[in-house]
Design a protein around this motif. Structure first.
Motif, PDB file in Angstrom:
ATOM      1  N   VAL A  80      39.113  26.991  50.194  1.00  4.84           N
ATOM      2  CA  VAL A  80      40.209  26.366  49.476  1.00  4.84           C
ATOM      3  C   VAL A  80      41.129  27.461  48.958  1.00  4.84           C
ATOM      4  O   VAL A  80      40.726  28.618  48.852  1.00  4.84           O
ATOM      5  N   LEU A  81      42.349  27.078  48.639  1.00  8.31           N
ATOM      6  CA  LEU A  81      43.276  27.992  47.988  1.00  8.31           C
ATOM      7  C   LEU A  81      43.188  27.748  46.488  1.00  8.31           C
ATOM      8  O   LEU A  81      43.218  26.602  46.035  1.00  8.31           O
ATOM      9  N   VAL A  82      43.089  28.814  45.724  1.00  8.64           N
ATOM     10  CA  VAL A  82      42.934  28.724  44.276  1.00  8.64           C
ATOM     11  C   VAL A  82      44.119  29.414  43.623  1.00  8.64           C
ATOM     12  O   VAL A  82      44.467  30.536  43.970  1.00  8.64           O
ATOM     13  N   ASP A  83      44.738  28.731  42.669  1.00  4.22           N
ATOM     14  CA  ASP A  83      45.789  29.322  41.850  1.00  4.22           C
ATOM     15  C   ASP A  83      45.358  29.209  40.401  1.00  4.22           C
ATOM     16  O   ASP A  83      44.681  28.251  40.012  1.00  4.22           O
ATOM     17  N   VAL A  84      45.755  30.164  39.605  1.00  2.00           N
ATOM     18  CA  VAL A  84      45.391  30.170  38.191  1.00  2.00           C
ATOM     19  C   VAL A  84      46.654  30.392  37.371  1.00  2.00           C
ATOM     20  O   VAL A  84      47.594  31.033  37.816  1.00  2.00           O
ATOM     21  N   ARG A  85      46.652  29.800  36.198  1.00  4.02           N
ATOM     22  CA  ARG A  85      47.809  29.971  35.327  1.00  4.02           C
ATOM     23  C   ARG A  85      47.523  31.079  34.324  1.00  4.02           C
ATOM     24  O   ARG A  85      46.378  31.354  33.987  1.00  4.02           O
ATOM     25  N   SER A  86      48.576  31.677  33.837  1.00  6.00           N
ATOM     26  CA  SER A  86      48.447  32.713  32.831  1.00  6.00           C
ATOM     27  C   SER A  86      48.159  32.067  31.484  1.00  6.00           C
ATOM     28  O   SER A  86      48.891  31.188  31.043  1.00  6.00           O
ATOM     29  N   LYS A  87      47.108  32.471  30.842  1.00  8.69           N
ATOM     30  CA  LYS A  87      46.765  31.928  29.521  1.00  8.69           C
ATOM     31  C   LYS A  87      47.796  32.365  28.493  1.00  8.69           C
ATOM     32  O   LYS A  87      48.087  31.634  27.560  1.00  8.69           O
ATOM     33  N   ASP A  88      48.365  33.546  28.671  1.00 10.56           N
ATOM     34  CA  ASP A  88      49.324  34.070  27.708  1.00 10.56           C
ATOM     35  C   ASP A  88      50.660  33.346  27.771  1.00 10.56           C
ATOM     36  O   ASP A  88      51.178  32.901  26.764  1.00 10.56           O
ATOM     37  N   LYS A  89      51.217  33.233  28.951  1.00  7.43           N
ATOM     38  CA  LYS A  89      52.570  32.682  29.113  1.00  7.43           C
ATOM     39  C   LYS A  89      52.603  31.309  29.754  1.00  7.43           C
ATOM     40  O   LYS A  89      53.636  30.673  29.789  1.00  7.43           O
ATOM     41  N   GLY A  90      51.494  30.870  30.342  1.00  4.59           N
ATOM     42  CA  GLY A  90      51.467  29.572  30.994  1.00  4.59           C
ATOM     43  C   GLY A  90      52.045  29.582  32.391  1.00  4.59           C
ATOM     44  O   GLY A  90      52.089  28.561  33.050  1.00  4.59           O
ATOM     45  N   GLY A  91      52.500  30.741  32.875  1.00  2.45           N
ATOM     46  CA  GLY A  91      53.068  30.846  34.208  1.00  2.45           C
ATOM     47  C   GLY A  91      51.996  30.926  35.272  1.00  2.45           C
ATOM     48  O   GLY A  91      50.811  31.076  34.995  1.00  2.45           O
ATOM     49  N   ARG A  92      52.407  30.848  36.509  1.00  7.28           N
ATOM     50  CA  ARG A  92      51.489  30.882  37.641  1.00  7.28           C
ATOM     51  C   ARG A  92      51.236  32.326  38.058  1.00  7.28           C
ATOM     52  O   ARG A  92      52.159  33.112  38.209  1.00  7.28           O
ATOM     53  N   LEU A  93      49.966  32.665  38.249  1.00  8.63           N
ATOM     54  CA  LEU A  93      49.577  33.986  38.729  1.00  8.63           C
ATOM     55  C   LEU A  93      49.270  33.899  40.222  1.00  8.63           C
ATOM     56  O   LEU A  93      48.960  32.825  40.729  1.00  8.63           O
ATOM     57  N   PRO A  94      49.307  35.031  40.924  1.00  9.80           N
ATOM     58  CA  PRO A  94      48.937  34.989  42.343  1.00  9.80           C
ATOM     59  C   PRO A  94      47.510  34.463  42.522  1.00  9.80           C
ATOM     60  O   PRO A  94      46.619  34.787  41.741  1.00  9.80           O
ATOM     61  N   GLY A  95      47.315  33.638  43.523  1.00  7.67           N
ATOM     62  CA  GLY A  95      46.020  33.018  43.749  1.00  7.67           C
ATOM     63  C   GLY A  95      45.217  33.724  44.817  1.00  7.67           C
ATOM     64  O   GLY A  95      45.577  34.806  45.264  1.00  7.67           O
ATOM     65  N   TRP A  96      44.127  33.104  45.221  1.00  8.04           N
ATOM     66  CA  TRP A  96      43.258  33.681  46.232  1.00  8.04           C
ATOM     67  C   TRP A  96      42.633  32.580  47.070  1.00  8.04           C
ATOM     68  O   TRP A  96      42.714  31.412  46.737  1.00  8.04           O
ATOM     69  N   THR A  97      41.994  32.982  48.143  1.00  2.74           N
ATOM     70  CA  THR A  97      41.236  32.066  48.984  1.00  2.74           C
ATOM     71  C   THR A  97      39.785  32.146  48.541  1.00  2.74           C
ATOM     72  O   THR A  97      39.271  33.231  48.277  1.00  2.74           O
ATOM     73  N   ALA A  98      39.132  30.987  48.431  1.00  6.13           N
ATOM     74  CA  ALA A  98      37.743  30.954  47.967  1.00  6.13           C
ATOM     75  C   ALA A  98      36.862  30.233  48.974  1.00  6.13           C
ATOM     76  O   ALA A  98      37.283  29.255  49.592  1.00  6.13           O
ATOM     77  N   ARG A  99      35.642  30.722  49.105  1.00  2.16           N
ATOM     78  CA  ARG A  99      34.624  30.068  49.933  1.00  2.16           C
ATOM     79  C   ARG A  99      33.951  29.004  49.061  1.00  2.16           C
ATOM     80  O   ARG A  99      33.571  29.253  47.926  1.00  2.16           O
TER      81      ARG A  99
END
Length: 185
Positions: A80-99
């Motif tokens: 799957v593709l995983v994206d995470v948000r920044s806890k500090d600013k709420g913006g989107r951080l670069p994501g990764w591919t996960a098994r």
């Protein structure tokens, strides 16, 4: 001996960059309890998770409409593709591919992950009986990062929200304190 950037002499700079990237992914995932998962071909959807032992762990219901979050196709997916948000600013951080790996109740990793998820779960409807319900009705999923961070898309990932039965019942109640100016003498 080390180079001027602190990496051991003879160690490839790519390996150091991968280690740094893995540390950044782990730090972002640890700080944020919310991930956005893209299980192809469906659009990204938010899920709550816990980071433990180098992977994100989450509980998904086996049937839609259950008490827990339901992520269709997750348990059958290989990655799957995983994206995470920044806890500090709420913006989107670069994501990764996960098994994707479904962990069964007899697995040695099952108990620590369930305990961590149980401690992080907000508003559990059945309190201390929750782990037993998870074993009966849900799947425990481990998402292990396999590929490096992906660059953010040019549109920053803007998309139409997924439909939900959770709607507002009507207009918000009137609140007289909002917008009132205080007089200063």
């Amino acid at each position: 001996m080390t180079d001027t950037d602190g990496t051991p002499e003879g160690a490839p700079r790519e390996a150091a960059a991968l280690l740094e990237e893995a540390a950044l992914l782990e730090e972002a995932a640890k700080k944020s309890g919310l991930l956005w998962l893209t299980v192809a071909p469906a659009p990204a959807r938010p899920v709550w998770h816990v980071w433990l032992d180098g992977a994100s762990w989450l509980v998904t219901a086996r049937e839609p409409g259950a008490v827990e979050q339901f992520v269709p196709g997750l348990t059958a997916a290989a990655t799957v593709l995983v994206d995470v948000r920044s806890k500090d600013k709420g913006g989107r951080l670069p994501g990764w591919t996960a098994r994707v790996a479904v962990v069964a109740p007899g697995d040695p990793a099952y108990e620590p992950a369930v305990l961590a998820l149980h401690a992080a779960r907000l508003n559990a409807p059945d309190g201390e009986e929750q782990p037993a319900r998870w074993a009966r009705e849900c799947d425990l999923v481990r998402l292990t990062p396999t590929a490096s961070a992906r660059a953010l898309p040019h549109d920053a990932g803007r998309a139409v929200p997924i439909g939900s039965p959770a709607v507002t019942r009507g207009a918000s109640p009137l609140n007289w304190s909002i917008g009132r100016l205080r007089r200063r003498d």
